[in-house]
Design a protein around this motif. Structure first.
Motif, PDB file in Angstrom:
ATOM      1  N   MET A   8     -76.828 -19.855 -10.703  1.00 19.03           N
ATOM      2  CA  MET A   8     -75.379 -20.004 -10.520  1.00 19.03           C
ATOM      3  C   MET A   8     -75.002 -21.481 -10.555  1.00 19.03           C
ATOM      4  N   THR A   9     -73.973 -21.805 -11.318  1.00 18.20           N
ATOM      5  CA  THR A   9     -73.412 -23.148 -11.316  1.00 18.20           C
ATOM      6  C   THR A   9     -72.251 -23.182 -10.340  1.00 18.20           C
ATOM      7  N   TYR A  10     -72.335 -24.062  -9.354  1.00 21.12           N
ATOM      8  CA  TYR A  10     -71.276 -24.187  -8.361  1.00 21.12           C
ATOM      9  C   TYR A  10     -70.364 -25.328  -8.775  1.00 21.12           C
ATOM     10  N   LYS A  11     -69.138 -24.983  -9.142  1.00 20.42           N
ATOM     11  CA  LYS A  11     -68.194 -25.976  -9.643  1.00 20.42           C
ATOM     12  C   LYS A  11     -67.503 -26.750  -8.530  1.00 20.42           C
ATOM     13  N   LEU A  12     -67.444 -26.161  -7.328  1.00 24.79           N
ATOM     14  CA  LEU A  12     -66.804 -26.820  -6.190  1.00 24.79           C
ATOM     15  C   LEU A  12     -67.750 -26.744  -5.000  1.00 24.79           C
ATOM     16  N   ILE A  13     -68.089 -27.892  -4.449  1.00 24.15           N
ATOM     17  CA  ILE A  13     -69.030 -27.968  -3.331  1.00 24.15           C
ATOM     18  C   ILE A  13     -68.325 -28.635  -2.152  1.00 24.15           C
ATOM     19  N   LEU A  68     -59.913 -24.484   1.682  1.00 30.65           N
ATOM     20  CA  LEU A  68     -60.840 -24.429   0.549  1.00 30.65           C
ATOM     21  C   LEU A  68     -60.397 -23.377  -0.460  1.00 30.65           C
ATOM     22  N   LYS A  69     -59.933 -22.252   0.042  1.00 32.16           N
ATOM     23  CA  LYS A  69     -59.422 -21.195  -0.842  1.00 32.16           C
ATOM     24  C   LYS A  69     -58.229 -21.698  -1.651  1.00 32.16           C
ATOM     25  N   GLU A  70     -57.303 -22.404  -0.997  1.00 32.99           N
ATOM     26  CA  GLU A  70     -56.113 -22.923  -1.665  1.00 32.99           C
ATOM     27  C   GLU A  70     -56.493 -23.953  -2.724  1.00 32.99           C
ATOM     28  N   LEU A  71     -57.461 -24.826  -2.403  1.00 35.35           N
ATOM     29  CA  LEU A  71     -57.886 -25.838  -3.370  1.00 35.35           C
ATOM     30  C   LEU A  71     -58.594 -25.198  -4.554  1.00 35.35           C
ATOM     31  N   ALA A  72     -59.455 -24.230  -4.295  1.00 35.85           N
ATOM     32  CA  ALA A  72     -60.151 -23.545  -5.390  1.00 35.85           C
ATOM     33  C   ALA A  72     -59.156 -22.893  -6.336  1.00 35.85           C
ATOM     34  N   ALA A  73     -58.106 -22.285  -5.781  1.00 33.74           N
ATOM     35  CA  ALA A  73     -57.078 -21.682  -6.629  1.00 33.74           C
ATOM     36  C   ALA A  73     -56.353 -22.740  -7.444  1.00 33.74           C
ATOM     37  N   ARG A  74     -56.062 -23.889  -6.817  1.00 32.55           N
ATOM     38  CA  ARG A  74     -55.399 -24.991  -7.516  1.00 32.55           C
ATOM     39  C   ARG A  74     -56.242 -25.486  -8.692  1.00 32.55           C
ATOM     40  N   LEU A  75     -57.571 -25.492  -8.498  1.00 34.11           N
ATOM     41  CA  LEU A  75     -58.479 -25.978  -9.532  1.00 34.11           C
ATOM     42  C   LEU A  75     -58.963 -24.870 -10.459  1.00 34.11           C
ATOM     43  N   PRO A  97     -63.251 -19.839  -9.343  1.00 33.70           N
ATOM     44  CA  PRO A  97     -63.438 -18.588  -8.598  1.00 33.70           C
ATOM     45  C   PRO A  97     -64.315 -18.779  -7.364  1.00 33.70           C
ATOM     46  N   ARG A  98     -64.101 -17.931  -6.406  1.00 31.21           N
ATOM     47  CA  ARG A  98     -64.830 -17.997  -5.139  1.00 31.21           C
ATOM     48  C   ARG A  98     -66.343 -18.024  -5.342  1.00 31.21           C
ATOM     49  N   GLU A  99     -66.819 -17.260  -6.300  1.00 35.61           N
ATOM     50  CA  GLU A  99     -68.257 -17.165  -6.545  1.00 35.61           C
ATOM     51  C   GLU A  99     -68.869 -18.503  -6.950  1.00 35.61           C
ATOM     52  N   GLU A 100     -68.040 -19.438  -7.429  1.00 39.08           N
ATOM     53  CA  GLU A 100     -68.539 -20.731  -7.888  1.00 39.08           C
ATOM     54  C   GLU A 100     -68.262 -21.840  -6.884  1.00 39.08           C
ATOM     55  N   VAL A 101     -68.037 -21.427  -5.615  1.00 34.04           N
ATOM     56  CA  VAL A 101     -67.821 -22.373  -4.522  1.00 34.04           C
ATOM     57  C   VAL A 101     -69.020 -22.325  -3.582  1.00 34.04           C
ATOM     58  N   LEU A 102     -69.534 -23.496  -3.242  1.00 33.61           N
ATOM     59  CA  LEU A 102     -70.637 -23.628  -2.286  1.00 33.61           C
ATOM     60  C   LEU A 102     -70.125 -24.463  -1.121  1.00 33.61           C
ATOM     61  N   ALA A 103     -70.479 -24.078   0.104  1.00 33.84           N
ATOM     62  CA  ALA A 103     -70.044 -24.820   1.292  1.00 33.84           C
ATOM     63  C   ALA A 103     -71.226 -25.039   2.221  1.00 33.84           C
ATOM     64  N   ILE A 104     -71.270 -26.221   2.826  1.00 29.79           N
ATOM     65  CA  ILE A 104     -72.341 -26.561   3.779  1.00 29.79           C
ATOM     66  C   ILE A 104     -71.694 -27.082   5.052  1.00 29.79           C
ATOM     67  N   GLY A 105     -72.067 -26.519   6.205  1.00 27.84           N
ATOM     68  CA  GLY A 105     -71.480 -26.937   7.470  1.00 27.84           C
ATOM     69  C   GLY A 105     -72.419 -26.730   8.637  1.00 27.84           C
ATOM     70  N   ASN A 106     -71.919 -27.024   9.846  1.00 28.88           N
ATOM     71  CA  ASN A 106     -72.803 -26.959  11.007  1.00 28.88           C
ATOM     72  C   ASN A 106     -72.170 -26.425  12.285  1.00 28.88           C
ATOM     73  N   ALA A 164     -66.818 -19.143   0.959  1.00 25.17           N
ATOM     74  CA  ALA A 164     -67.541 -19.620  -0.219  1.00 25.17           C
ATOM     75  C   ALA A 164     -68.450 -18.536  -0.799  1.00 25.17           C
ATOM     76  N   GLY A 165     -68.698 -18.642  -2.095  1.00 23.19           N
ATOM     77  CA  GLY A 165     -69.660 -17.743  -2.719  1.00 23.19           C
ATOM     78  C   GLY A 165     -71.036 -17.901  -2.102  1.00 23.19           C
ATOM     79  N   LEU A 166     -71.358 -19.116  -1.692  1.00 21.80           N
ATOM     80  CA  LEU A 166     -72.603 -19.388  -0.975  1.00 21.80           C
ATOM     81  C   LEU A 166     -72.290 -20.329   0.171  1.00 21.80           C
TER      82      LEU A 166
END
Length: 266
Positions: free
Chosen positions: A1-6, A197-204, A207-216, A227-229
């Motif tokens: 999978m290529t994640y276009k938005l991280i 993040l959802k709003e920004l992904a829609a602006r860009l 799709p959700r499946e191409e979004v990766l998020a890392i948090g704590n 995020a998709g992942l």
């Protein structure tokens, strides 16, 4: 999978416990951007001290600041989207904090107000100096020209835990989020890292499946589940790990680099 938005959380995720950006994380981020991915910081920080981290990494784009309450363009600091609060609804929270000696601040997109800047506790002064933020004394609501986007309470752990319990019994006018061991953030009911993040992904048009998020932390759960992942670093509470799709190394072990190597650069 290529994640276009991280999407990357900052404190406790991208930065180590010394609040430093490691060269290892920086190099991995540079590589994913060379391959076409967009990096966005999704943080509880104010845009004023989030944008410099993007610039340190040589990145443009956006920061989702104040836990997603404000989306700001890095290049010109333009506010693209914000969730403004009903300031009058904060009066009971301010009264609660004053009665118990809990420090609080009130945030617009770029301004920070405290109850009385002349009488800041030493811990609060240190925090603002460390974050390179300059607070002002809170004026009347009529004098605040910009929308209020976040109210933050700061106190010892047991005080914060009691406030979370007490405020959880109030009418749910706002979102009340534990954003750190010693912090509670109160925001517009629709404001969250996940919604921003959802709003920004829609602006860009990503799709959700191409979004990766890392948090704590707990305030990252909404973006990890959107995020998709969604990936939690190993220093996350167990509830955050349970909400994520995967767990990587801790923030002190370059967990962002490890996650990008495994899921975006393999």
């Amino acid at each position: 999978m290529t994640y276009k938005l991280i999407a990357l959380d900052v404190d406790g995720t991208l930065l180590n416990d010394e609040h430093q950006l490691s060269e290892a994380n920086k190099e991995a981020i540079a590589e994913v951007t060379r391959r076409g991915s967009r990096i966005v910081l999704c943080t509880g920080r104010n845009p004023k001290n989030a944008i410099p981290i993007m610039k340190e990494m040589g990145l443009t784009g956006y920061v989702l600041a104040d836990n997603g309450a404000v989306t700001v363009a890095v290049e010109d600091s333009q506010v693209l989207h914000q969730y403004g609060m009903d300031a009058r609804g904060l009066d009971p929270y301010i009264a609660y904090c004053r009665e118990r000696g809990i420090h609080f601040d009130v945030n617009t997109a770029f301004d920070l107000y405290v109850d009385n800047v002349e009488h800041l506790a030493q811990e609060a002064m240190y925090m603002y100096e460390h974050l390179e933020l300059v607070p002002a004394t809170l004026p009347s609501w009529e004098e605040v020209a910009e929308p209020i986007v976040k109210f933050t309470a700061f106190a010892q752990r047991e005080v914060i835990e009691q406030a979370i319990k007490d405020w959880g019994l109030w009418d749910p006018v706002f979102t009340v989020t534990r954003s750190g061991e010693f912090f509670i953030d109160i925001m517009h009911p629709q404001a969250s890292k996940g919604n921003a993040l959802k709003e920004l992904a829609a602006r860009l048009d990503i799709p959700r499946e191409e979004v990766l998020a890392i948090g704590n932390y707990f305030n990252d759960i909404s973006m990890l589940t959107y995020a998709g992942l969604g990936i939690a670093v190993d220093n996350s509470p167990v509830e955050v790990k349970a909400a994520a799709d995967a767990v990587t190394l801790s923030n002190n072990e370059n967990g962002v680099r490890a996650a990008l190597l495994e899921y975006a650069l393999n």
